[in-house]
Structures are given as C-alpha cells and as structure tokens.
Write a protein that holds these residues in place. Structure first.
Motif, PDB file in Angstrom:
ATOM      1  N   SER A 166       0.826  -1.214   0.000  1.00  0.00           N
ATOM      2  CA  SER A 166       0.000   0.000   0.000  1.00  0.00           C
ATOM      3  C   SER A 166       0.855   1.256   0.000  1.00  0.00           C
ATOM      4  O   SER A 166       0.530   2.232  -0.683  1.00  0.00           O
ATOM      5  N   ASP A 167       1.947   1.239   0.757  1.00  0.00           N
ATOM      6  CA  ASP A 167       2.874   2.381   0.764  1.00  0.00           C
ATOM      7  C   ASP A 167       3.407   2.629  -0.636  1.00  0.00           C
ATOM      8  O   ASP A 167       3.450   3.767  -1.117  1.00  0.00           O
ATOM      9  N   ILE A 168       3.817   1.564  -1.285  1.00  0.00           N
ATOM     10  CA  ILE A 168       4.398   1.689  -2.623  1.00  0.00           C
ATOM     11  C   ILE A 168       3.365   2.174  -3.617  1.00  0.00           C
ATOM     12  O   ILE A 168       3.645   3.056  -4.440  1.00  0.00           O
ATOM     13  N   LEU A 169       2.155   1.631  -3.538  1.00  0.00           N
ATOM     14  CA  LEU A 169       1.106   2.072  -4.460  1.00  0.00           C
ATOM     15  C   LEU A 169       0.803   3.553  -4.301  1.00  0.00           C
ATOM     16  O   LEU A 169       0.505   4.234  -5.282  1.00  0.00           O
ATOM     17  N   SER A 170       0.890   4.047  -3.096  1.00  0.00           N
ATOM     18  CA  SER A 170       0.562   5.453  -2.875  1.00  0.00           C
ATOM     19  C   SER A 170       1.646   6.395  -3.396  1.00  0.00           C
ATOM     20  O   SER A 170       1.364   7.545  -3.696  1.00  0.00           O
ATOM     21  N   ILE A 171       2.882   5.896  -3.529  1.00  0.00           N
ATOM     22  CA  ILE A 171       3.958   6.783  -3.988  1.00  0.00           C
ATOM     23  C   ILE A 171       4.480   6.440  -5.370  1.00  0.00           C
ATOM     24  O   ILE A 171       5.201   7.208  -5.964  1.00  0.00           O
ATOM     25  N   GLU A 172       4.141   5.302  -5.895  1.00  0.00           N
ATOM     26  CA  GLU A 172       4.657   4.889  -7.191  1.00  0.00           C
ATOM     27  C   GLU A 172       3.550   4.334  -8.089  1.00  0.00           C
ATOM     28  O   GLU A 172       3.478   3.123  -8.315  1.00  0.00           O
ATOM     29  N   PRO A 173       2.707   5.186  -8.628  1.00  0.00           N
ATOM     30  CA  PRO A 173       1.613   4.684  -9.472  1.00  0.00           C
ATOM     31  C   PRO A 173       2.083   3.825 -10.643  1.00  0.00           C
ATOM     32  O   PRO A 173       1.358   2.931 -11.071  1.00  0.00           O
ATOM     33  N   LYS A 174       3.297   4.037 -11.137  1.00  0.00           N
ATOM     34  CA  LYS A 174       3.759   3.254 -12.289  1.00  0.00           C
ATOM     35  C   LYS A 174       3.968   1.781 -11.942  1.00  0.00           C
ATOM     36  O   LYS A 174       4.069   0.941 -12.822  1.00  0.00           O
ATOM     37  N   LEU A 175       4.016   1.438 -10.659  1.00  0.00           N
ATOM     38  CA  LEU A 175       4.207   0.049 -10.267  1.00  0.00           C
ATOM     39  C   LEU A 175       2.885  -0.687 -10.030  1.00  0.00           C
ATOM     40  O   LEU A 175       2.880  -1.846  -9.636  1.00  0.00           O
ATOM     41  N   ILE A 176       1.773  -0.008 -10.279  1.00  0.00           N
ATOM     42  CA  ILE A 176       0.470  -0.634 -10.059  1.00  0.00           C
ATOM     43  C   ILE A 176       0.350  -1.934 -10.840  1.00  0.00           C
ATOM     44  O   ILE A 176      -0.169  -2.927 -10.335  1.00  0.00           O
ATOM     45  N   GLU A 177       0.836  -1.960 -12.065  1.00  0.00           N
ATOM     46  CA  GLU A 177       0.717  -3.171 -12.873  1.00  0.00           C
ATOM     47  C   GLU A 177       1.340  -4.381 -12.176  1.00  0.00           C
ATOM     48  O   GLU A 177       0.735  -5.448 -12.113  1.00  0.00           O
ATOM     49  N   HIS A 178       2.531  -4.213 -11.614  1.00  0.00           N
ATOM     50  CA  HIS A 178       3.202  -5.324 -10.948  1.00  0.00           C
ATOM     51  C   HIS A 178       2.467  -5.736  -9.667  1.00  0.00           C
ATOM     52  O   HIS A 178       2.264  -6.913  -9.417  1.00  0.00           O
ATOM     53  N   LEU A 179       2.095  -4.765  -8.860  1.00  0.00           N
ATOM     54  CA  LEU A 179       1.448  -5.076  -7.592  1.00  0.00           C
ATOM     55  C   LEU A 179       0.013  -5.565  -7.767  1.00  0.00           C
ATOM     56  O   LEU A 179      -0.484  -6.319  -6.948  1.00  0.00           O
ATOM     57  N   SER A 180      -0.645  -5.151  -8.847  1.00  0.00           N
ATOM     58  CA  SER A 180      -2.031  -5.586  -9.047  1.00  0.00           C
ATOM     59  C   SER A 180      -2.102  -7.100  -9.179  1.00  0.00           C
ATOM     60  O   SER A 180      -3.084  -7.720  -8.787  1.00  0.00           O
ATOM     61  N   LYS A 181      -1.047  -7.721  -9.685  1.00  0.00           N
ATOM     62  CA  LYS A 181      -1.005  -9.175  -9.775  1.00  0.00           C
ATOM     63  C   LYS A 181      -0.980  -9.799  -8.386  1.00  0.00           C
ATOM     64  O   LYS A 181      -1.521 -10.874  -8.170  1.00  0.00           O
ATOM     65  N   LEU A 182      -0.357  -9.112  -7.447  1.00  0.00           N
ATOM     66  CA  LEU A 182      -0.234  -9.630  -6.091  1.00  0.00           C
ATOM     67  C   LEU A 182      -1.506  -9.416  -5.281  1.00  0.00           C
ATOM     68  O   LEU A 182      -1.947 -10.303  -4.575  1.00  0.00           O
ATOM     69  N   ILE A 183      -2.085  -8.237  -5.403  1.00  0.00           N
ATOM     70  CA  ILE A 183      -3.222  -7.928  -4.537  1.00  0.00           C
ATOM     71  C   ILE A 183      -4.561  -7.942  -5.257  1.00  0.00           C
ATOM     72  O   ILE A 183      -5.577  -7.620  -4.679  1.00  0.00           O
ATOM     73  N   SER A 184      -4.563  -8.352  -6.522  1.00  0.00           N
ATOM     74  CA  SER A 184      -5.788  -8.546  -7.297  1.00  0.00           C
ATOM     75  C   SER A 184      -6.723  -7.340  -7.248  1.00  0.00           C
ATOM     76  O   SER A 184      -7.886  -7.459  -6.893  1.00  0.00           O
ATOM     77  N   ILE A 185      -6.204  -6.166  -7.587  1.00  0.00           N
ATOM     78  CA  ILE A 185      -7.052  -4.989  -7.618  1.00  0.00           C
ATOM     79  C   ILE A 185      -7.461  -4.695  -9.048  1.00  0.00           C
ATOM     80  O   ILE A 185      -6.774  -5.039  -9.992  1.00  0.00           O
ATOM     81  N   ARG A 186      -8.596  -4.073  -9.192  1.00  0.00           N
ATOM     82  CA  ARG A 186      -9.055  -3.605 -10.485  1.00  0.00           C
ATOM     83  C   ARG A 186      -9.418  -2.139 -10.324  1.00  0.00           C
ATOM     84  O   ARG A 186     -10.224  -1.773  -9.462  1.00  0.00           O
ATOM     85  N   LEU A 187      -8.779  -1.306 -11.126  1.00  0.00           N
ATOM     86  CA  LEU A 187      -9.000   0.126 -11.039  1.00  0.00           C
ATOM     87  C   LEU A 187      -9.771   0.604 -12.252  1.00  0.00           C
ATOM     88  O   LEU A 187      -9.510   0.153 -13.372  1.00  0.00           O
ATOM     89  N   PRO A 188     -10.725   1.525 -12.074  1.00  0.00           N
ATOM     90  CA  PRO A 188     -11.451   2.068 -13.223  1.00  0.00           C
ATOM     91  C   PRO A 188     -10.484   2.699 -14.210  1.00  0.00           C
ATOM     92  O   PRO A 188      -9.589   3.444 -13.817  1.00  0.00           O
ATOM     93  N   GLY A 189     -10.627   2.375 -15.472  1.00  0.00           N
ATOM     94  CA  GLY A 189      -9.775   2.964 -16.488  1.00  0.00           C
ATOM     95  C   GLY A 189      -8.425   2.309 -16.628  1.00  0.00           C
ATOM     96  O   GLY A 189      -7.613   2.704 -17.466  1.00  0.00           O
ATOM     97  N   TYR A 190      -8.132   1.306 -15.824  1.00  0.00           N
ATOM     98  CA  TYR A 190      -6.849   0.615 -15.889  1.00  0.00           C
ATOM     99  C   TYR A 190      -7.085  -0.749 -16.488  1.00  0.00           C
ATOM    100  O   TYR A 190      -7.878  -1.545 -16.001  1.00  0.00           O
TER     101      TYR A 190
END
Length: 135
Positions: A108-132
C-alpha cells in the motif's frame, strides 16, 4: 517506509494481537524476542487461524506467524522491493539495518507513492482500477 514499526512478543494471544492492530489501525505486527526478528503476523493470518478453529484466547502469535521474515535494507529501491514482494507473494517487507529493525514497507505504501508500479502489484493484490486495463 514507515519508521514506526509496531512489534509484539511471540507470546501475545491472537485476541490481544487483533486488539492492538485494531486500536492502532495497522494490518500487521512484527514479532520480536530479545530484539531478534522472529516473524510477522497479519490480520489475514489471524482470520485464517479463526476460520481453522483456533481459539483466539489460547493460540499465540508464534503459532501462526509467518517466518522467516523477508527483509530489505534501507538502500533497497522500490523496484527491487516490489520484485521481492511479487516473487514471495507478500505485501510487507521489514527494513533492517545492522540487525536492527528500522522500518516496514508495504504494498500500500508503494502504491501510494509509485503509481507506475500498479501493474506489478495488481497481480499480487488482485485490484481492479477504473480505467486501468493491465493486470
């Protein structure tokens, strides 16, 4: 990285651990004994133990904690931290310097400061973001 790491002894009951985490609004406790890193327990670990029929008053965090704990040093860059988290399917890394706990970094810390890493972390935490569309 958060420098205020909440630690607990391995003899803490699951009920006590859950209360500390709820009161402080945190998702994990770093388990230490005699200043030695022993493990980490998360809210999910506690829920799994309860669903498996463990008694929250008599089961101790040492019985359910994850160990060994994956650690990084303070100079670890974000990309390397994400790689470690993804590889080991974990959401927290304890930051250690000279055998002392100096912080904790979470997905969560990383997601809040590094939006470009969302793709990598989304695989780990199974999130789905609108428009992503990745992950």
């Amino acid at each position: 990285m958060k420098r205020d790491v909440v630690t607990a002894k391995p003899t803490l009951s699951l009920r006590e651990a859950a209360k500390v985490m709820t009161d402080l609004g945190i998702g994990s406790l770093v388990i230490v004994e005699d200043e030695e890193l022993m493990g980490i327990v998360t809210g999910t670990d506690i829920l799994k133990a309860i669903s498996a029929g463990k008694d929250v008053n008599t089961t101790l965090v040492r019985d359910i904690m994850s160990k060994p704990v994956k650690t990084v040093d303070p100079s670890c860059d974000i990309e390397d931290a994400v790689e470690i988290m993804t590889k080991h399917k974990i959401k927290r890394l304890v930051v250690v310097e000279n055998d002392k706990i100096v912080g904790i970094v979470t997905a969560s810390d990383i997601l809040s400061i590094e939006p470009k890493l969302i793709e990598h972390l989304s695989k780990l935490i199974s999130i789905r973001l609108p428009g992503y569309s990745g992950g």
